[in-house]
Design a protein around this motif. Structure first.
Motif, PDB file in Angstrom:
ATOM      1  N   VAL A  27       6.865  10.415  43.348  1.00  0.00           N
ATOM      2  CA  VAL A  27       6.764  10.769  44.764  1.00  0.00           C
ATOM      3  C   VAL A  27       5.726   9.892  45.455  1.00  0.00           C
ATOM      4  N   PHE A  28       4.565   9.738  44.842  1.00  0.00           N
ATOM      5  CA  PHE A  28       3.465   9.014  45.468  1.00  0.00           C
ATOM      6  C   PHE A  28       3.780   7.531  45.648  1.00  0.00           C
ATOM      7  N   PHE A  29       4.311   6.907  44.598  1.00  0.00           N
ATOM      8  CA  PHE A  29       4.511   5.457  44.631  1.00  0.00           C
ATOM      9  C   PHE A  29       5.887   5.021  45.129  1.00  0.00           C
ATOM     10  N   VAL A  30       6.888   5.904  45.045  1.00  0.00           N
ATOM     11  CA  VAL A  30       8.263   5.462  45.333  1.00  0.00           C
ATOM     12  C   VAL A  30       8.921   6.239  46.467  1.00  0.00           C
ATOM     13  N   THR A  31       9.229   7.517  46.234  1.00  0.00           N
ATOM     14  CA  THR A  31      10.123   8.217  47.170  1.00  0.00           C
ATOM     15  C   THR A  31       9.479   8.562  48.507  1.00  0.00           C
ATOM     16  N   SER A  32       8.144   8.635  48.571  1.00  0.00           N
ATOM     17  CA  SER A  32       7.495   8.982  49.838  1.00  0.00           C
ATOM     18  C   SER A  32       7.280   7.765  50.734  1.00  0.00           C
ATOM     19  N   ALA A  33       7.551   6.577  50.230  1.00  0.00           N
ATOM     20  CA  ALA A  33       7.320   5.351  50.999  1.00  0.00           C
ATOM     21  C   ALA A  33       8.093   5.390  52.315  1.00  0.00           C
ATOM     22  N   GLY A  34       7.377   5.211  53.412  1.00  0.00           N
ATOM     23  CA  GLY A  34       8.010   5.184  54.723  1.00  0.00           C
ATOM     24  C   GLY A  34       8.394   6.543  55.286  1.00  0.00           C
ATOM     25  N   MET A  35       8.045   7.626  54.589  1.00  0.00           N
ATOM     26  CA  MET A  35       8.458   8.960  55.029  1.00  0.00           C
ATOM     27  C   MET A  35       7.752   9.390  56.319  1.00  0.00           C
ATOM     28  N   SER A  36       6.459   9.115  56.388  1.00  0.00           N
ATOM     29  CA  SER A  36       5.701   9.531  57.566  1.00  0.00           C
ATOM     30  C   SER A  36       4.409   8.725  57.660  1.00  0.00           C
TER      31      SER A  36
END
Length: 203
Positions: free
Chosen positions: A109-118
Motif C-alpha cells: 500500500v505504502f510503496f505501490v497502490t497508494s501512489a497518486g491516490m491523494s
C-alpha cells in the motif's frame, strides 16, 4: 478481570481492526475501487462502526500509511542505535528489506497502490522519505565519522533509492525478483548497498 464479550487487553482495538482490514484490501485492489462497505465487511463490522472511527476511506488509507511509516522509521532507528563503527551498513538495508517482506500488505500500500491516490498520501510519503534519509545519514556518519555531511547525504539518498526500489520489486514480485529468487535478490541488494556506501561501509 474481564467479562463475557470483553476483548482481552492484548487484542487490537476496533480502530486497528479497520486499518488492518483496509490495508489488506488496498494491497490487492486499487484503493479508489475499495468502499467503506468493503472495509466494514472485511473487518466484520458495520459501515457505521467504521465511520465512528474514520470520516472516510481516504482517512483510513492515510492513517494506515502513517502507522506503517512510523514503524519503518522505528526499525531504522533501532538499527542505527545498534550500529557500531566499521559495521556493515549493507546489513541494515537487507534487514529493513526483510522487515518490509514481513509487512508485505502495508508495504504494498505504502510503496505501490497508494501512489497518486491523494495529496495527503503523497505528503505522507515525502515526509517519510525525509525522515528515513535523516536516519540513514546518521547511520552513515556513525559508521564512519570521517564522511562529510555532503557525502553522507548523497550516500543516504542512494541507499534510500535502493531500498525503495528493492521494496517495490519485492512486494510486486516482478520479473527481476522472480528471476533471481528471494535469497539471490537480497544478496544482490546487499552488494549494491555496499557499493553505494563505499568508504562508509567499513573502516
Amino acid at each position: 478481570m474481564t467479562t463475557s464479550g470483553t476483548r482481552a487487553a492484548h487484542r487490537p482495538s476496533r480502530r486497528q481492526w479497520v486499518i488492518e482490514a483496509a490495508t489488506e484490501l488496498f494491497a490487492t485492489q486499487p484503493p479508489d475501487e475499495v468502499t467503506v462497505a468493503d472495509i466494514a465487511a472485511r473487518a466484520e463490522m458495520t459501515s457505521a462502526a467504521v465511520y465512528y472511527h474514520f470520516s472516510s476511506k481516504d482517512q483510513v488509507l492515510a492513517e494506515g500509511m502513517r502507522v506503517f511509516a512510523a514503524a519503518l522509521r522505528e526499525q531504522l532507528h533501532a538499527l542505527t542505535e545498534a550500529h557500531t563503527s566499521g559495521s556493515d551498513i549493507a546489513s541494515a538495508v537487507t534487514t529493513l528489506l526483510a522487515w518490509l517482506g514481513e509487512h508485505r500488505s502495508a508495504a504494498t500500500v505504502f510503496f505501490v497502490t497508494s501512489a497518486g491516490m491523494s495529496q495527503e498520501a503523497e505528503a505522507l510519503r515525502q515526509e517519510s522519505r525525509t525522515e528515513l534519509l535523516a536516519e540513514l545519514v546518521r547511520l552513515i556518519r556513525k559508521a564512519d565519522a570521517s564522511v562529510s555531511d555532503a557525502e553522507a547525504a548523497v550516500i543516504g539518498l542512494g541507499l534510500l533509492a535502493l531500498l525503495e526500489t528493492a521494496a517495490i520489486s519485492q512486494v510486486r514480485g516482478d520479473d527481476v525478483y522472480r528471476s533471481l529468487g528471494h535469497r539471490s535478490f537480497v544478496r544482490e541488494v546487499g552488494g549494491l548497498a555496499e557499493r553505494i556506501a563505499g568508504p562508509a561501509a567499513a573502516e
